[in-house]
Design a protein around this motif. Structure first.
Motif, PDB file in Angstrom:
ATOM      1  N   ILE A  96       0.762  -1.197   0.056  1.00  0.00           N
ATOM      2  CA  ILE A  96       0.240  -0.080   0.038  1.00  0.00           C
ATOM      3  C   ILE A  96       0.893   1.108   0.150  1.00  0.00           C
ATOM      4  N   ASP A  97       1.910   1.234   0.735  1.00  0.00           N
ATOM      5  CA  ASP A  97       2.785   2.389   0.731  1.00  0.00           C
ATOM      6  C   ASP A  97       3.554   2.784  -0.505  1.00  0.00           C
ATOM      7  N   ILE A  98       3.816   1.646  -1.080  1.00  0.00           N
ATOM      8  CA  ILE A  98       4.366   1.682  -2.507  1.00  0.00           C
ATOM      9  C   ILE A  98       3.324   2.425  -3.587  1.00  0.00           C
ATOM     10  N   MET A  99       2.199   1.727  -3.676  1.00  0.00           N
ATOM     11  CA  MET A  99       1.182   2.047  -4.683  1.00  0.00           C
ATOM     12  C   MET A  99       0.597   3.002  -4.348  1.00  0.00           C
ATOM     13  N   GLY A 100       0.265   3.537  -3.076  1.00  0.00           N
ATOM     14  CA  GLY A 100      -0.599   4.553  -2.700  1.00  0.00           C
ATOM     15  C   GLY A 100       0.118   5.852  -2.424  1.00  0.00           C
ATOM     16  N   SER A 101       1.758   5.914  -2.820  1.00  0.00           N
ATOM     17  CA  SER A 101       2.445   7.093  -2.307  1.00  0.00           C
ATOM     18  C   SER A 101       2.146   8.146  -3.602  1.00  0.00           C
ATOM     19  N   ASN A 102       2.493   9.497  -3.541  1.00  0.00           N
ATOM     20  CA  ASN A 102       2.420  10.392  -4.492  1.00  0.00           C
ATOM     21  C   ASN A 102       3.719  10.222  -5.096  1.00  0.00           C
ATOM     22  N   SER A 103       4.626   9.953  -4.994  1.00  0.00           N
ATOM     23  CA  SER A 103       6.088   9.972  -5.622  1.00  0.00           C
ATOM     24  C   SER A 103       6.105   8.793  -6.287  1.00  0.00           C
ATOM     25  N   MET A 104       5.395   7.505  -6.035  1.00  0.00           N
ATOM     26  CA  MET A 104       5.797   6.471  -6.739  1.00  0.00           C
ATOM     27  C   MET A 104       4.433   5.707  -7.363  1.00  0.00           C
ATOM     28  N   GLY A 105       3.346   6.140  -6.931  1.00  0.00           N
ATOM     29  CA  GLY A 105       1.884   5.733  -7.281  1.00  0.00           C
ATOM     30  C   GLY A 105       1.901   6.196  -8.962  1.00  0.00           C
ATOM     31  N   LEU A 106       0.814   5.681  -9.247  1.00  0.00           N
ATOM     32  CA  LEU A 106       0.606   5.985 -10.940  1.00  0.00           C
ATOM     33  C   LEU A 106      -0.577   7.177 -10.894  1.00  0.00           C
ATOM     34  N   SER A 107      -1.267   7.553  -9.855  1.00  0.00           N
ATOM     35  CA  SER A 107      -2.307   8.479  -9.909  1.00  0.00           C
ATOM     36  C   SER A 107      -1.599   9.832 -10.534  1.00  0.00           C
ATOM     37  N   LEU A 140       5.381   8.286 -17.501  1.00  0.00           N
ATOM     38  CA  LEU A 140       4.540   7.261 -17.031  1.00  0.00           C
ATOM     39  C   LEU A 140       5.003   5.894 -17.317  1.00  0.00           C
ATOM     40  N   ALA A 141       5.670   5.548 -18.274  1.00  0.00           N
ATOM     41  CA  ALA A 141       6.102   4.224 -18.512  1.00  0.00           C
ATOM     42  C   ALA A 141       7.215   3.980 -17.367  1.00  0.00           C
ATOM     43  N   ALA A 142       8.021   4.784 -16.969  1.00  0.00           N
ATOM     44  CA  ALA A 142       8.817   4.374 -16.093  1.00  0.00           C
ATOM     45  C   ALA A 142       8.273   4.373 -14.477  1.00  0.00           C
ATOM     46  N   ARG A 143       7.216   4.921 -14.417  1.00  0.00           N
ATOM     47  CA  ARG A 143       6.397   4.750 -13.222  1.00  0.00           C
ATOM     48  C   ARG A 143       5.859   3.164 -13.310  1.00  0.00           C
ATOM     49  N   PHE A 144       5.375   2.712 -14.400  1.00  0.00           N
ATOM     50  CA  PHE A 144       4.841   1.320 -14.492  1.00  0.00           C
ATOM     51  C   PHE A 144       6.055   0.508 -14.076  1.00  0.00           C
ATOM     52  N   GLY A 145       7.366   0.958 -14.736  1.00  0.00           N
ATOM     53  CA  GLY A 145       8.401   0.018 -14.239  1.00  0.00           C
ATOM     54  C   GLY A 145       8.896   0.036 -12.931  1.00  0.00           C
TER      55      GLY A 145
END
Length: 923
Positions: A96-107, A140-145
């Motif tokens: 959750i910390d990874i996917m929900g963070s502003n710096s690393m999440g996709l949103s 965005l591509a890098a964020r997916f990676g």
């Protein structure tokens, strides 16, 4: 006195041991797994002195280990349940910390991507904006990676954790087996050392933290352990034997891991594992890690698919068709980590649409038009190549049946790109027609249909546009007034023939270069005419534009020769018509011992060729017998090179019927008795530099009428209409359909881009669509002013209006060539932000947020469960401690009590000693 010393001595020894036991309890108050020990004392046997029984003191009967089987089992079970929540809580919160963070999440990255698309749409000619859009796409591509890499990291950590847990469990299995070995030295658990039993229980408790265990205790205290649902399955410790636990990771689904018992022996899968850290981490991997990776991969795949679909539908700054913006490798696991931007040239960003719509400057209305291409999904008949083989012969014809209650049959779709198509209908029943339509209801070949049949045929289920309108304005029209200047014909047609030529100078056949072909006259060959006809009405047919009048038999029935003379007499330029008749009989079919009688045309009677007994012993003898009667029958025979016996007309009688007498049935030819009509052939002389086809078309006639002359009806299309065509048979009955064609289907979108269209509103509710290059009205539609988005669709092009157009307003649709000043494709990219492209009608951002929320719910549920199970575990610990735990208060009290008893016993010894001394002093 001796008794007094003995009693006191026993008491001193017993209470000394009791004090030692209490001291040991106090010393192990903090020892994990230590069970409190208690001294059990018993009175010594009494001694009889005279008539009196006197006590002989006390002895230590045993040191009892305070132990409750139920409390220990309950502690192990609660420990398993509590431990199972630990990996879920810890690792789920990390995800959750990874996917929900502003710096690393996709949103945030998704928002930046669509904001960059908005900026570019406001200034599509800006190279700076294009570069910014490309950079945000790369981000965005890098964020997916990055997200995929973080999940990979957790994957690797949990891989190692699973291996570590399995190794720790294997160590405990071995230790339990060793303890069991020590326990085998005694027959009863009550005789076992308390510390050894404590060691056993500590190992079981430690094991329960990794998985829920089932236990069975033998009489001597040794234990058997199972990880399955019962003691009969998945046994890991069986007396002095232990079995290893192995792990098997699935490369195709890395979040899944299989557990194997005795992997290097009789390997069996462990499927009933529950509880404990090992089950907890496996649940996390499948429920959280696996679903998170799957959701991320699905999001990446769908996002790339949708973006690429839009981007490839646009035009870049070079004016070229857009390429894919992102690449993704869908062959492996963790596809989100493979998302990359496909190019680094900002001018390749396809901001412009491949189609554009232009409002005429003199439009009186205020409607602004928008355009969108959505690939159409038509129903209707299959492609012609899937239905009809590319073979025009009658033998290749496919039988088609049409019933009166549904007087039409959808035959095939001629896809855009097919060229020089000819569809043939043979053996047509009266009233049947071969019809060819566009998807918008323009009929270009066939016979006009009434409004009832229009309503039945022109439906979306049959491949037509939803609001198609019927028109026969281009029906069977050729030349510049035809549909898109196509060359079409309905009837029977033959083109110039070509004779190939080669340079034969060289002796080597591989070195014979082809020369220009030589033209040969067109030749239209018919099949057998319908016998028994006495008249053919006039104005049914025309030959090369010359109408054929009526034909009536002078006597008897019409012969093929009569029809040839009739066509010849029409006087069409260069036309020559001849007749002939051949009946071919395979040699294997001949019945030489049977009779045969023949006649020709309208002859009055039959001539006997052979009678029984025939005396005919060979096909050659039968030929000779037939030819012997040629003067009477006007029929001659010969043997063909392939061994067939051929009957034909004698000179001067070409084309007359050949009739086999039904009175001689069966007959020597092995054929059905009756009349076999001749056939008509039409040729046209060559004219230098002029195309000289033969066209036997309809005036008022039908395919059934043409069939009487021995000709199949064909629908001929030269060139390509640059759109799909639909082929139908109308009218009840049976017919055989065959076809010939060339070319192959093309991309309908690219074909549509090459042909500009004009949309003109004739009234406020009626408009036409015209092909500008040919002036052909390809569609006439009704307009609903209340439906503007889209207002209408034509071959996938959807046109929307900001307000209803006015009568006289004109809009031009063409393939956009300007890739810099147009932003319509980027507007489509912006609309993707709110498009429900994910499952459940969710947008990309909403789907991602919902996935994070789902993970949060799982983590919260695990935390709540952990808190509740902690209470249960604490209660189990308290229950165990009440029985087996060391209480310092109780031990202090026991220590005082045993100390006082010890002191009292020692005092007895002192008194006994004093008494003894007193006795010694007596003299």
């Amino acid at each position: 006195m001796t008794d007094l010393v003995s009693v006191a001595s026993n008491a001193v020894q017993s209470y000394q041991r009791a004090l030692g036991t209490v001291s040991n309890n106090i010393a192990n108050v903090s020892t994990d797994g230590y069970s409190r020990q208690e001294v059990v004392m018993a009175a010594n046997p009494v001694a009889k002195v005279g008539t009196v029984y006197l006590g002989t003191g006390v002895t230590v009967d045993t040191v009892k280990r305070q132990y409750d089987t139920f409390a220990e089992a309950n502690l192990r079970n609660s420990n398993s349940e509590l431990s199972s929540q630990e990996p879920m809580v810890n690792y789920a919160n990390r995800v959750i910390d990874i996917m929900g963070s502003n710096s690393m999440g996709l949103s945030g990255a998704l928002d930046q991507f669509f904001n960059a698309a908005r900026d570019l749409s406001s200034d599509p000619a800006s190279t700076v904006m294009r570069g910014s859009f490309l950079r945000d796409s790369s981000n965005l591509a890098a964020r997916f990676g990055e997200l995929s890499s973080q999940l990979d990291l957790i994957q690797n950590e949990t891989d190692e954790a699973v291996k570590s847990y399995a190794n720790s469990m294997n160590t405990i299995f071995k230790q339990l087996a060793e303890v069991n070995t020590q326990l085998t030295k005694q027959k009863s658990a009550s005789l076992q050392p308390a510390d050894l039993l404590d060691q056993r229980d500590v190992l079981l408790k430690d094991l329960s933290s990794y998985a829920h265990i089932n236990t069975f205790f033998a009489e001597n205290g040794s234990v058997s352990v199972s990880l399955g649902p019962s003691m009969s399955r998945d046994v890991v410790v069986d007396g002095i034997k232990s079995f290893m636990l192995g792990t098997d990771f699935n490369s195709a689904a890395p979040e899944k891991v299989s557990l194997v018992l005795d992997p290097y022996g009789s390997a069996t899968p462990l499927t009933g594992l529950s509880g404990g850290k090992l089950a907890g981490i496996m649940s996390f991997r499948e429920q959280v890690l696996g679903s998170s990776r799957s959701s991320l991969d699905t999001l990446a795949s769908n996002f790339v698919k949708e973006v690429n679909s839009i981007h490839t539908a646009g035009i870049d700054a070079y004016g070229n068709k857009g390429t894919e913006l992102f690449t993704i490798d869908k062959t492996g696991v963790g596809v989100a980590g493979t998302v990359k931007v496909a190019f680094d040239d900002a001018l390749k960003v396809a901001a412009a649409a491949q189609f554009r719509v232009i409002e005429a400057p003199n439009n009186t209305g205020s409607a602004d038009a928008g355009i969108l291409y959505v690939p159409p999904n038509y129903s209707g008949p299959k492609q012609i190549s899937d239905v009809l083989v590319n073979n025009p012969s009658e033998a290749a014809g496919v039988l088609t049946r049409t019933i009166a209650s549904k007087p039409f049959t959808a035959v095939a779709t001629i896809p855009n790109g097919m060229q020089n198509v000819a569809v043939f209908m043979g053996e047509a029943d009266p009233g049947q027609q071969l019809q060819v339509f566009t998807r918008d209801g323009r009929q270009i070949i066939g016979s006009a249909i009434d409004s009832t049949l229009q309503g039945q045929v022109m439906t979306t289920a049959n491949g037509f546009e939803a609001n198609a309108g019927y028109s026969s304005a281009y029906l069977n029209v050729n030349g510049t007034e035809s549909y898109k200047d196509l060359s079409v014909f309905y009837g029977a047609r033959a083109d110039l023939r070509k004779q190939m030529q080669w340079d034969m100078t060289q002796t080597d056949p591989e070195k014979h270069p082809p020369l220009a072909s030589t033209n040969l006259p067109a030749l239209l060959e018919g099949g057998r005419i319908q016998t028994g006809l006495t008249r053919i009405d006039g104005a049914l047919f025309n030959i090369n534009g010359v109408e054929l009048g009526p034909l009536t038999a002078a006597s008897g029935t019409l012969q093929a020769s009569d029809m040839a003379t009739w066509i010849q007499a029409a006087g069409a330029s260069g036309i020559t018509a001849t007749a002939n008749n051949q009946v071919r009989v395979p040699a294997s079919q001949l019945r030489l011992d049977l009779p045969l009688s023949l006649k020709s045309g309208n002859a009055a009677g039959f001539t006997a060729i052979t009678t029984v007994p025939t005396g005919i012993t060979s096909p050659a003898a039968l030929v000779a017998a037939i030819n012997a009667q040629s003067l009477n029958t006007q029929i001659r025979a010969y043997m063909a090179d392939n061994g067939e016996l051929v009957l034909t007309n004698t000179t001067g009688n070409e084309g007359k019927d050949i009739v086999i007498d039904s009175a001689a049935t069966p007959n020597a030819l092995g054929m059905k008795a009756g009349s076999y009509g001749g056939s008509v052939s039409i040729s046209r002389s060559l004219v230098e530099g002029v195309d000289t086809p033969i066209e036997l078309g309809f005036a008022k006639g039908t395919p059934a009428d043409l069939g009487k002359l021995g000709f199949r009806t064909g629908a001929y299309i030269k060139g390509s209409p640059n759109e799909d065509l639909l082929v139908f048979v109308t009218g009840a009955g049976e017919s055989k359909i065959a076809a010939t064609y060339s070319g192959k289907p093309v991309d309908p979108k690219e074909a549509l881009r090459s042909k500009p269209l004009q949309v003109k509103f004739e009234t406020n509710t009626q408009f036409t669509i015209t092909d500008e290059s040919t002036g052909t009205v390809v569609a006439r539609r009704t307009f609903d002013p209340n439906v503007l988005e889209p207002a209408f669709s034509y071959q996938g092009v959807q046109i929307s209006f900001s307000s209803p157009p006015k009568a006289g307003d004109v809009f031009t649709i063409d393939g956009n060539k300007d890739g810099t000043g147009n932003n319509e494709n980027m507007l489509q990219m912006i609309d993707l932000e709110s498009k429900p492209a994910m499952g459940g009608g969710k947008t990309f951002a909403a789907s991602y947020i919902d996935n994070v929320n789902d993970l949060g719910n799982i983590a919260r549920q695990a935390t709540i469960a952990q808190s509740a199970l902690k209470v249960v575990h604490d209660q189990a610990v308290t229950a165990r401690d009440q029985v087996s735990g060391v209480s310092l208060d109780q031990e202090a009290a026991d220590l005082v009590r045993y100390q006082q008893a010890y002191q009292a016993a020692a005092k007895i010894l002192q008194v006994a000693s004093q008494l003894f001394d007193s006795v010694l002093q007596v003299r």
